[in-house]
Motif scaffolding. Structure first.
Motif, PDB file in Angstrom:
ATOM      1  N   ARG A 223      21.578   1.779   2.576  1.00  0.00           N
ATOM      2  CA  ARG A 223      20.443   1.862   1.581  1.00  0.00           C
ATOM      3  C   ARG A 223      19.673   0.743   2.024  1.00  0.00           C
ATOM      4  O   ARG A 223      18.473   0.489   1.060  1.00  0.00           O
ATOM      5  CB  ARG A 223      20.821   1.879   0.277  1.00  0.00           C
ATOM      6  N   GLY A 224      19.925  -0.137   2.868  1.00  0.00           N
ATOM      7  CA  GLY A 224      19.360  -1.022   3.495  1.00  0.00           C
ATOM      8  C   GLY A 224      19.474  -2.346   2.731  1.00  0.00           C
ATOM      9  O   GLY A 224      18.557  -3.263   2.471  1.00  0.00           O
ATOM     10  N   VAL A 225      20.564  -2.434   1.787  1.00  0.00           N
ATOM     11  CA  VAL A 225      21.184  -3.532   1.031  1.00  0.00           C
ATOM     12  C   VAL A 225      22.069  -4.348   1.806  1.00  0.00           C
ATOM     13  O   VAL A 225      23.257  -3.839   2.322  1.00  0.00           O
ATOM     14  CB  VAL A 225      21.469  -3.215  -0.312  1.00  0.00           C
ATOM     15  N   ASP A 226      21.711  -5.746   1.911  1.00  0.00           N
ATOM     16  CA  ASP A 226      22.611  -6.697   2.624  1.00  0.00           C
ATOM     17  C   ASP A 226      24.005  -6.858   1.992  1.00  0.00           C
ATOM     18  O   ASP A 226      23.978  -6.862   0.735  1.00  0.00           O
ATOM     19  CB  ASP A 226      21.881  -8.018   3.053  1.00  0.00           C
ATOM     20  N   VAL A 227      24.747  -7.252   2.543  1.00  0.00           N
ATOM     21  CA  VAL A 227      26.221  -7.524   1.789  1.00  0.00           C
ATOM     22  C   VAL A 227      26.689  -8.806   2.047  1.00  0.00           C
ATOM     23  O   VAL A 227      26.796  -9.187   3.543  1.00  0.00           O
ATOM     24  CB  VAL A 227      27.180  -6.285   2.411  1.00  0.00           C
ATOM     25  N   VAL A 228      27.533  -9.617   1.369  1.00  0.00           N
ATOM     26  CA  VAL A 228      28.149 -10.539   1.284  1.00  0.00           C
ATOM     27  C   VAL A 228      29.549 -10.324   0.853  1.00  0.00           C
ATOM     28  O   VAL A 228      29.579  -9.585  -0.205  1.00  0.00           O
ATOM     29  CB  VAL A 228      27.781 -12.060   0.795  1.00  0.00           C
ATOM     30  N   ALA A 229      30.797 -10.706   1.335  1.00  0.00           N
ATOM     31  CA  ALA A 229      32.152 -10.372   0.958  1.00  0.00           C
ATOM     32  C   ALA A 229      33.065 -11.096   1.415  1.00  0.00           C
ATOM     33  O   ALA A 229      32.810 -11.619   2.646  1.00  0.00           O
ATOM     34  CB  ALA A 229      32.266  -8.563   1.523  1.00  0.00           C
ATOM     35  N   SER A 230      34.160 -11.106   0.663  1.00  0.00           N
ATOM     36  CA  SER A 230      35.284 -11.881   1.309  1.00  0.00           C
ATOM     37  C   SER A 230      36.007 -11.415   2.334  1.00  0.00           C
ATOM     38  O   SER A 230      35.869 -10.023   2.849  1.00  0.00           O
ATOM     39  CB  SER A 230      36.488 -11.853   0.110  1.00  0.00           C
ATOM     40  N   ASP A 231      36.676 -12.236   3.099  1.00  0.00           N
ATOM     41  CA  ASP A 231      37.138 -11.890   4.309  1.00  0.00           C
ATOM     42  C   ASP A 231      38.590 -11.231   4.060  1.00  0.00           C
ATOM     43  O   ASP A 231      39.520 -11.949   4.523  1.00  0.00           O
ATOM     44  CB  ASP A 231      37.378 -13.176   5.239  1.00  0.00           C
TER      45      ASP A 231
ATOM     46  N   PRO B 139      12.788 -10.375 -10.109  1.00  0.00           N
ATOM     47  CA  PRO B 139      13.556 -11.528  -9.737  1.00  0.00           C
ATOM     48  C   PRO B 139      14.341 -11.254  -8.720  1.00  0.00           C
ATOM     49  O   PRO B 139      14.758 -10.275  -8.503  1.00  0.00           O
ATOM     50  CB  PRO B 139      14.228 -11.939 -11.035  1.00  0.00           C
ATOM     51  N   VAL B 140      14.976 -12.229  -7.888  1.00  0.00           N
ATOM     52  CA  VAL B 140      16.155 -12.154  -7.035  1.00  0.00           C
ATOM     53  C   VAL B 140      17.214 -11.235  -7.598  1.00  0.00           C
ATOM     54  O   VAL B 140      17.663 -11.926  -8.649  1.00  0.00           O
ATOM     55  CB  VAL B 140      16.429 -13.344  -6.358  1.00  0.00           C
ATOM     56  N   THR B 141      17.754 -10.267  -7.249  1.00  0.00           N
ATOM     57  CA  THR B 141      18.866  -9.393  -8.029  1.00  0.00           C
ATOM     58  C   THR B 141      20.119  -9.243  -6.946  1.00  0.00           C
ATOM     59  O   THR B 141      19.959  -8.657  -6.036  1.00  0.00           O
ATOM     60  CB  THR B 141      18.514  -8.148  -8.427  1.00  0.00           C
ATOM     61  N   LEU B 142      21.229  -9.944  -7.611  1.00  0.00           N
ATOM     62  CA  LEU B 142      22.486  -9.858  -6.769  1.00  0.00           C
ATOM     63  C   LEU B 142      23.152  -8.673  -7.487  1.00  0.00           C
ATOM     64  O   LEU B 142      22.770  -8.149  -8.642  1.00  0.00           O
ATOM     65  CB  LEU B 142      23.399 -10.905  -7.095  1.00  0.00           C
ATOM     66  N   GLY B 143      23.891  -7.914  -6.867  1.00  0.00           N
ATOM     67  CA  GLY B 143      24.621  -6.671  -7.269  1.00  0.00           C
ATOM     68  C   GLY B 143      25.942  -6.476  -6.942  1.00  0.00           C
ATOM     69  O   GLY B 143      26.500  -7.099  -5.984  1.00  0.00           O
ATOM     70  N   HIS B 144      26.722  -5.858  -7.648  1.00  0.00           N
ATOM     71  CA  HIS B 144      28.166  -5.415  -7.532  1.00  0.00           C
ATOM     72  C   HIS B 144      28.636  -4.149  -8.130  1.00  0.00           C
ATOM     73  O   HIS B 144      28.249  -3.738  -9.484  1.00  0.00           O
ATOM     74  CB  HIS B 144      29.190  -6.652  -8.182  1.00  0.00           C
TER      75      HIS B 144
ATOM     76  N   GLU C  28      21.707   7.481 -11.098  1.00  0.00           N
ATOM     77  CA  GLU C  28      21.686   6.349 -11.279  1.00  0.00           C
ATOM     78  C   GLU C  28      22.247   5.271 -10.274  1.00  0.00           C
ATOM     79  O   GLU C  28      21.992   4.190 -10.268  1.00  0.00           O
ATOM     80  CB  GLU C  28      22.882   6.313 -12.491  1.00  0.00           C
ATOM     81  N   LYS C  29      23.251   5.836  -9.400  1.00  0.00           N
ATOM     82  CA  LYS C  29      23.827   5.242  -8.435  1.00  0.00           C
ATOM     83  C   LYS C  29      22.546   4.876  -7.246  1.00  0.00           C
ATOM     84  O   LYS C  29      22.614   3.673  -6.762  1.00  0.00           O
ATOM     85  CB  LYS C  29      24.774   5.863  -7.538  1.00  0.00           C
ATOM     86  N   GLU C  30      21.810   5.625  -7.022  1.00  0.00           N
ATOM     87  CA  GLU C  30      20.778   5.290  -6.191  1.00  0.00           C
ATOM     88  C   GLU C  30      19.841   4.261  -6.773  1.00  0.00           C
ATOM     89  O   GLU C  30      19.396   3.301  -6.350  1.00  0.00           O
ATOM     90  CB  GLU C  30      19.836   6.540  -5.960  1.00  0.00           C
ATOM     91  N   ARG C  31      19.694   4.407  -8.136  1.00  0.00           N
ATOM     92  CA  ARG C  31      18.729   3.433  -8.743  1.00  0.00           C
ATOM     93  C   ARG C  31      19.426   1.930  -8.461  1.00  0.00           C
ATOM     94  O   ARG C  31      18.640   0.936  -8.551  1.00  0.00           O
ATOM     95  CB  ARG C  31      18.402   3.691 -10.134  1.00  0.00           C
ATOM     96  N   PHE C  32      20.637   2.000  -8.833  1.00  0.00           N
ATOM     97  CA  PHE C  32      21.331   0.835  -8.650  1.00  0.00           C
ATOM     98  C   PHE C  32      21.261   0.146  -7.314  1.00  0.00           C
ATOM     99  O   PHE C  32      20.783  -1.197  -7.267  1.00  0.00           O
ATOM    100  CB  PHE C  32      22.968   0.849  -8.861  1.00  0.00           C
ATOM    101  N   PHE C  33      21.198   0.879  -6.374  1.00  0.00           N
ATOM    102  CA  PHE C  33      21.075   0.260  -5.006  1.00  0.00           C
ATOM    103  C   PHE C  33      19.545  -0.342  -4.807  1.00  0.00           C
ATOM    104  O   PHE C  33      19.125  -1.266  -4.275  1.00  0.00           O
ATOM    105  CB  PHE C  33      21.124   0.970  -3.746  1.00  0.00           C
ATOM    106  N   ALA C  34      18.568   0.453  -5.469  1.00  0.00           N
ATOM    107  CA  ALA C  34      17.249   0.260  -5.137  1.00  0.00           C
ATOM    108  C   ALA C  34      16.867  -0.936  -6.149  1.00  0.00           C
ATOM    109  O   ALA C  34      15.798  -1.709  -5.783  1.00  0.00           O
ATOM    110  CB  ALA C  34      16.460   1.491  -5.727  1.00  0.00           C
TER     111      ALA C  34
END
Length: 319
Positions: A230-238, A124-129, A198-204
């Motif tokens: 890692r090729g992961v796009d980011v949305v973040a507060s300004d 499924p589409v997966t968001l991460g923080h 484990e950190k690499e797996r998080f981004f993957a």
């Protein structure tokens, strides 16, 4: 205090001092050190890793620090916008000699993944923080936002990583990770503190990194640089230097739920359109940030190390 004593006893005018300014009230102790450096005629560079003096500025402590250092003091900020804003508050707008920018990407930047095309995993589409999980980092807002996205019909997942010392926030995370009454697995997964593999797996395991931070000190989050690498796009507060590091203004969160719903839905739609192209664009963005940081370093280190032989051709400091 030991540094101040060493400078009083053995500091020489030809020396150069490179220091990181402490946070909050610690700046007042730093004023004494800057005063000694000025009295000894030692040129010193102060590296700022917090946006607090800008967000709450002008502050008396930072004004005192600048006054104590005089013309022998220079400032290193993490982005051009941070440099301009700091100079406007504390340096009468002067930047050429008094302030320089140097991104965290130069000193602390992560390795960059290769940009060879790869297929998106079936999930499924997966968001991460990932952060040191606090309310100021926006974790409660993120949980609320994700619940709202689920209510809008999105069968997505959210993976959260990082240590949490807040009992109320820990309870909220635990509640969010409880499986549904129909036996379906929870849509939120909390992995705790991660590092190494484990950190690499998080981004993957994630498609979009979400950082709704309101931390008053937030400057240039390393986790953003890690995600892009890692090729992961980011949305973040300004806030802080984030506008200078985000891929486009269309990736900036407003912390208004309805607008952020639409923002995340649009970015997920981009990923659905061409996940591999977005991944490659993120890695290219990380490379561009690193290249700019190399240029900044090439301007800074010769000035810092001029009495000691300068820098190697690679840009690495000569010890």
């Amino acid at each position: 205090m030991r540094a101040a004593l060493a400078l009083v006893v053995g500091g020489k005018r030809r020396d150069r001092a490179y220091l990181s300014v402490p946070g909050q009230r610690g700046v007042w102790l730093f004023v004494l050190l800057a005063s000694i450096l000025r009295l000894r005629g030692i040129e010193h560079w102060v590296h700022h890793h917090s946006f607090r003096p800008i967000n709450l500025g002008p502050s008396q402590a930072m004004r005192a620090l600048v006054a104590a250092g005089g013309r022998r003091q220079h400032h290193i900020l993490l982005s051009n916008d941070m440099r301009r804003r700091f100079a406007g508050l504390y340096l009468d707008g002067e930047t050429d000699d008094c302030a320089i920018s140097l991104s965290n990407a130069y000193l602390f930047g992560p390795r960059i993944d290769d940009d060879r095309p790869r297929a998106r995993p079936q999930r499924p589409v997966t968001l991460g923080h990932m952060s040191v999980l606090t309310r100021e980092k926006g974790v409660p807002y993120l949980l609320d936002l994700f619940a709202g996205l689920a209510a809008r019909g999105h069968d997505w997942r959210l993976v959260i990583a990082g240590p949490c010392a807040d009992p109320v926030l820990s309870a909220a995370l635990a509640a969010a990770t409880v499986a549904g009454p129909d036996g379906r697995p929870a849509r939120v997964e909390y992995r705790g503190s991660v590092e190494g593999a484990e950190k690499e797996r998080f981004f993957a395991d994630i498609d979009l990194f979400v950082l709704p931070t309101t931390l008053i000190d937030e400057a240039e989050p390393l986790v953003m640089l890690e995600a892009f690498a890692r090729g992961v796009d980011v949305v973040a507060s300004d806030t802080g230097c984030i506008r200078d590091r985000i891929r486009t203004p269309g990736h900036l969160m407003t912390l208004d739920r309805e607008r952020d719903f639409a923002l995340i839905e649009d970015r997920v739609a981009d990923l659905a359109g061409d996940w591999t192209a977005i991944r490659q664009a993120c890695i290219a963005h990380a490379r561009a940030i690193n290249a700019d940081a190399e240029v900044e370093a090439a301007r800074f280190f010769p000035r810092l190390l001029a009495p000691f032989g300068g820098v190697a051709s690679s840009g690495s400091p000569v010890t």
